[in-house]
Design a protein around this motif. Sequence first.
Motif, PDB file in Angstrom:
ATOM      1  N   SER A   1       0.776  -1.304  -0.004  1.00 39.52           N
ATOM      2  CA  SER A   1       0.132   0.001   0.106  1.00 39.52           C
ATOM      3  C   SER A   1       0.962   1.364  -0.143  1.00 39.52           C
ATOM      4  CB  SER A   1      -0.884   0.083   1.296  1.00 39.52           C
ATOM      5  OG  SER A   1       0.041   0.111   2.482  1.00 39.52           O
ATOM      6  N   VAL A   2       0.292   2.093  -0.392  1.00 42.98           N
ATOM      7  CA  VAL A   2       0.971   3.689  -0.400  1.00 42.98           C
ATOM      8  C   VAL A   2       1.507   4.125   1.218  1.00 42.98           C
ATOM      9  CG1 VAL A   2       0.787   6.037  -0.548  1.00 42.98           C
ATOM     10  CG2 VAL A   2      -0.214   4.563  -2.288  1.00 42.98           C
ATOM     11  N   ASP A   3       0.483   3.671   2.025  1.00 41.90           N
ATOM     12  CA  ASP A   3       0.946   3.938   3.522  1.00 41.90           C
ATOM     13  C   ASP A   3       1.963   3.160   4.060  1.00 41.90           C
ATOM     14  OD1 ASP A   3       0.295   4.793   6.177  1.00 41.90           O
ATOM     15  OD2 ASP A   3      -0.460   2.761   6.508  1.00 41.90           O
ATOM     16  N   LEU A   4       2.141   1.818   3.858  1.00 46.11           N
ATOM     17  CA  LEU A   4       3.243   1.180   4.054  1.00 46.11           C
ATOM     18  C   LEU A   4       4.523   1.374   3.368  1.00 46.11           C
ATOM     19  CD1 LEU A   4       4.345  -1.405   5.684  1.00 46.11           C
ATOM     20  CD2 LEU A   4       3.699  -2.971   3.902  1.00 46.11           C
TER      21      LEU A   4
ATOM     22  N   TRP B   1      -0.704  -4.529   7.036  1.00 46.68           N
ATOM     23  CA  TRP B   1      -0.535  -3.771   8.115  1.00 46.68           C
ATOM     24  C   TRP B   1      -0.783  -2.168   7.346  1.00 46.68           C
ATOM     25  CZ3 TRP B   1       2.702   0.557   8.188  1.00 46.68           C
ATOM     26  CH2 TRP B   1       2.657   1.143   9.567  1.00 46.68           C
ATOM     27  N   THR B   2      -1.431  -1.186   8.324  1.00 46.76           N
ATOM     28  CA  THR B   2      -1.515  -0.012   7.964  1.00 46.76           C
ATOM     29  C   THR B   2      -1.266   0.739   9.303  1.00 46.76           C
ATOM     30  OG1 THR B   2      -3.770   0.067   8.597  1.00 46.76           O
ATOM     31  CG2 THR B   2      -3.342  -0.097   6.345  1.00 46.76           C
ATOM     32  N   SER B   3      -0.709   2.031   9.023  1.00 48.74           N
ATOM     33  CA  SER B   3      -0.303   2.951  10.067  1.00 48.74           C
ATOM     34  C   SER B   3      -1.665   3.358  10.710  1.00 48.74           C
ATOM     35  CB  SER B   3       0.506   4.011   9.910  1.00 48.74           C
ATOM     36  OG  SER B   3      -0.220   4.782   8.975  1.00 48.74           O
ATOM     37  N   ALA B   4      -1.573   3.655  12.076  1.00 50.88           N
ATOM     38  CA  ALA B   4      -2.559   4.439  12.733  1.00 50.88           C
ATOM     39  C   ALA B   4      -3.230   5.477  11.925  1.00 50.88           C
ATOM     40  CB  ALA B   4      -2.284   4.886  14.216  1.00 50.88           C
ATOM     41  N   ALA B   5      -2.315   6.523  11.383  1.00 50.24           N
ATOM     42  CA  ALA B   5      -2.945   7.643  10.775  1.00 50.24           C
ATOM     43  C   ALA B   5      -3.662   7.477   9.505  1.00 50.24           C
ATOM     44  CB  ALA B   5      -1.894   8.488  10.422  1.00 50.24           C
ATOM     45  N   ALA B   6      -3.582   6.127   9.015  1.00 51.84           N
ATOM     46  CA  ALA B   6      -4.113   5.833   7.656  1.00 51.84           C
ATOM     47  C   ALA B   6      -5.650   4.936   7.899  1.00 51.84           C
ATOM     48  CB  ALA B   6      -3.151   4.950   6.793  1.00 51.84           C
ATOM     49  N   ARG B   7      -5.679   4.600   9.211  1.00 47.59           N
ATOM     50  CA  ARG B   7      -7.138   3.651   9.466  1.00 47.59           C
ATOM     51  C   ARG B   7      -7.938   4.690   9.683  1.00 47.59           C
ATOM     52  NH1 ARG B   7      -3.677   0.974  14.015  1.00 47.59           N
ATOM     53  NH2 ARG B   7      -2.535  -0.374  13.005  1.00 47.59           N
TER      54      ARG B   7
END
Length: 236
Positions: free
Chosen positions: A128-131, A230-236
């Motif tokens: 993903s862009v986030d990861l 996995w995704t970061s907390a900011a991206a959830r």
Amino acid sequence: MAEKRAYLNRDRVLGAAVSLADQIGIDSLSMRRLAHELEVVPMALYKHVQNKEELLDGMVEVVIGEIDPPEADADWRTVVRERVLSARRVLLRHPWARSVLETRTNRTPAVLDYMDSFTGMFLAGGMSVDLTHHVMHAIGGRMWGFTQELFDDSAAQKAALKAAPPMPPEAQAEMMRQMGERYPNILAVAASMVHDEASAVGHGCDDQFEFEFALDLMLDGFERLHERGWTSAAAR
């Protein structure tokens, strides 16, 4: 009849600058020294590079051009690993290039093209862009084939050490004894491994084994995060 001088263009100027830096080091490279090597007057160089900074940018462009392109039809991990190790081989061929890369605040098209291509290898692998954002921050300078050292001496420290007279063996032994008493953990770890200086990029512990050990640890971690979605907390 005198031999006709080769036509001077930007590619020839940059190629000669890279070769000259390989021979004499980046600190000794100057526009005047380069002009002498090319058998032209210094002013002739300014038709192709405006100043020393533009020359260095162009030399980085040449070096980046030597890095192997991403391997086609391979999984993302193999592609990334081989690209990084290719960049490292280039830095070993051009020992001056690391210090120049670290000072390039001007993001030239060659630098941006490489960074964009490097980022794209993770995205093409399905991340993903986030990861990918966090992966790029984690991998940092390793994308260029070197590691930022934990105990990296400042320029002032290096100059002081270079200027200091060599210590007699008994003084060195006493210094190590005092170090062992005050910083036993650092000394134990530092003394536990003999590094291959011939495969180091720059200075410190960045030899080939240490570099690949850290790179593979990171790739293992990236792979596990990717498989978990996995995704970061900011991206959830």
